[in-house]
Design a protein around this motif. Structure first.
Motif, mmCIF file in Angstrom:
data_model
loop_
_atom_site.group_PDB
_atom_site.id
_atom_site.type_symbol
_atom_site.label_atom_id
_atom_site.label_comp_id
_atom_site.label_asym_id
_atom_site.label_seq_id
_atom_site.Cartn_x
_atom_site.Cartn_y
_atom_site.Cartn_z
ATOM 1 N N GLU A 1 -8.082 -5.903 4.359
ATOM 2 C CA GLU A 1 -7.600 -4.791 5.194
ATOM 3 C C GLU A 1 -8.014 -3.442 4.616
ATOM 4 O OE1 GLU A 1 -4.700 -1.844 6.923
ATOM 5 O OE2 GLU A 1 -5.149 -2.312 4.868
ATOM 6 N N HIS B 1 1.282 -5.330 6.080
ATOM 7 C CA HIS B 1 0.122 -5.240 6.972
ATOM 8 C C HIS B 1 -1.173 -5.637 6.281
ATOM 9 C CE1 HIS B 1 0.312 -1.380 4.889
ATOM 10 N NE2 HIS B 1 -0.981 -1.306 5.072
ATOM 11 N N GLU B 2 -1.117 -5.891 4.967
ATOM 12 C CA GLU B 2 -2.304 -6.369 4.236
ATOM 13 C C GLU B 2 -2.009 -7.816 3.875
ATOM 14 O OE1 GLU B 2 -2.997 -3.675 0.981
ATOM 15 O OE2 GLU B 2 -2.876 -1.910 2.276
ATOM 16 N N CYS C 1 0.823 -1.197 0.000
ATOM 17 C CA CYS C 1 0.000 0.000 0.000
ATOM 18 C C CYS C 1 0.861 1.253 0.000
ATOM 19 C CB CYS C 1 -1.049 -0.052 1.110
ATOM 20 S SG CYS C 1 -0.845 0.983 2.508
ATOM 21 N N SER D 1 1.345 3.602 1.994
ATOM 22 C CA SER D 1 2.143 3.923 3.180
ATOM 23 C C SER D 1 3.402 3.064 3.256
ATOM 24 C CB SER D 1 1.296 3.789 4.451
ATOM 25 O OG SER D 1 0.624 2.564 4.467
#
Ligand SMILES: [Zn+2]
Ligand SMILES: [Zn+2]
Length: 332
Positions: A137, A52-53, A30, A32
């Motif tokens: 997410e 984090h995804e 992503c 970020s």
């Protein structure tokens, strides 16, 4: 350090008593993550394992874990919270004072095996594929953003910013019964993606004024406007075009503080609501939405790379200069 991707050989982790050891199968990249890569994320220390995804399968689990079996397909919520601050005590752990997000302030899932609290692990039903699961997410971000307004059934919704989050926010609004949805962006590429997932009402703000398109909402205007761009111009659009008593949800992350006409907020009795991440109920709603088949993820997944090709993935994202949606890292 920023700009460097390093692979390390580490022992296979052993799950703690309350942990599930996830065999990681898909990682979504992503915006970020890219900010972290370039050293432009204000709240990260290096080195950091990103990711984090995440979607994967259960490899094994600690003795205290109930409700999971080896082979279960799962997604994880990447938040580590303190459980003690005001927000946590109110059940708003997603805005915990000491919030740490995996892949940013604590290790992420860009690894073959990842131990994570069973409480932050959710099972994925059969119709949802692993690629789609990796997008639960960001879909949960969208679901939570809409929840900051409330029930969107029958409502008019404007989404400013048509990146992955904006697109999924529009799709989540449609899945929740929104009557009319308008999407804006400054990228023809992203607007074309919006059209392709079924939103004909799009505005390219580089070339078009918003007033004409806004008439599609009729005299009552938009009930809710979601700023998903993190752009001062889009934020100004949101406030300027909000009708009396409507809600503006701030989803985008701003690199520079936007200047908006707070006089309009006062005069029109606008409700301003921020939206950061999600709670478990948002994840559950996102999983149910995905399982019902109403979300077009496939159009948003534009690139796939093998795990060892992480550097190539980031290079591709840099070179695409915005003409890219979701990049998936796949592990077999
Ligand atoms: Zn993300
Ligand atoms: Zn807390």
């Amino acid at each position: 350090m920023p700009g460097t991707i390093e692979f390390r050989q580490v022992p296979k982790p052993v799950p703690g008593n309350d942990e599930v050891l996830v065999r990681v199968r898909r990682i979504g990249v992503c915006g970020s993550d890219i900010h972290v890569y370039h050293g432009r994320h204000p709240y990260t220390t290096y080195p950091v394992v990103q990711g984090h995804e995440v979607a994967g399968t259960v490899d094994s689990m600690g003795a205290g874990v109930r409700g999971f079996a080896a082979g279960d397909r799962v997604v994880i919520m990447p938040q580590v919270t303190c459980g003690a601050c005001y927000a946590c005590r109110q059940g708003m752990y997603h805005i915990c004072d000491h919030l740490r997000v995996m892949g940013f302030q604590t290790g992420g899932a860009a690894q073959e095996y990842f131990p994570v609290s069973a409480a932050m692990t959710l099972k994925i039903p059969e119709p949802v594929g692993l690629d789609q699961a990796a997008m639960i997410e960001p879909l949960a971000v969208a679901v939570h953003a809409l929840s900051r307004f409330g029930e969107v059934r029958g409502k008019s919704v404007a989404v400013l910013g048509a990146g992955t989050i904006g697109n999924l926010t529009a799709q989540a609004a449609r899945a929740s019964g929104a009557k009319r949805i308008l999407i804006t962006d400054v990228s023809e590429y992203r607007l074309e993606k919006a059209r392709r997932v079924g939103f004909p009402l799009v505005v390219d703000r580089r070339h078009e004024e918003l007033g004409e398109a806004w008439k599609a909402f009729g005299p009552d205007g938009a009930d809710v406007i979601l700023e998903c761009a993190g752009s001062p111009e889009a934020m100004a659009d949101a406030i300027r075009h909000a009708r009396k008593g409507s809600t503006v949800v701030v989803v985008g992350v701003f690199a520079t503080p936007p200047a908006v006409d707070m006089g309009l907020v006062q005069d029109r009795e606008l409700l301003l609501a921020g939206s950061l991440m999600y709670r478990k109920n948002d994840y559950e709603a996102a999983i149910a939405m995905a399982a019902s088949g109403v979300i077009d993820f496939d159009e948003l997944i534009t690139h796939r790379f093998a795990f060892e090709d992480y550097p190539a993935a980031y290079q591709t994202i840099d070179e695409a200069r915005g003409n890219i949606m979701k990049v998936i890292i796949a592990l077999d």
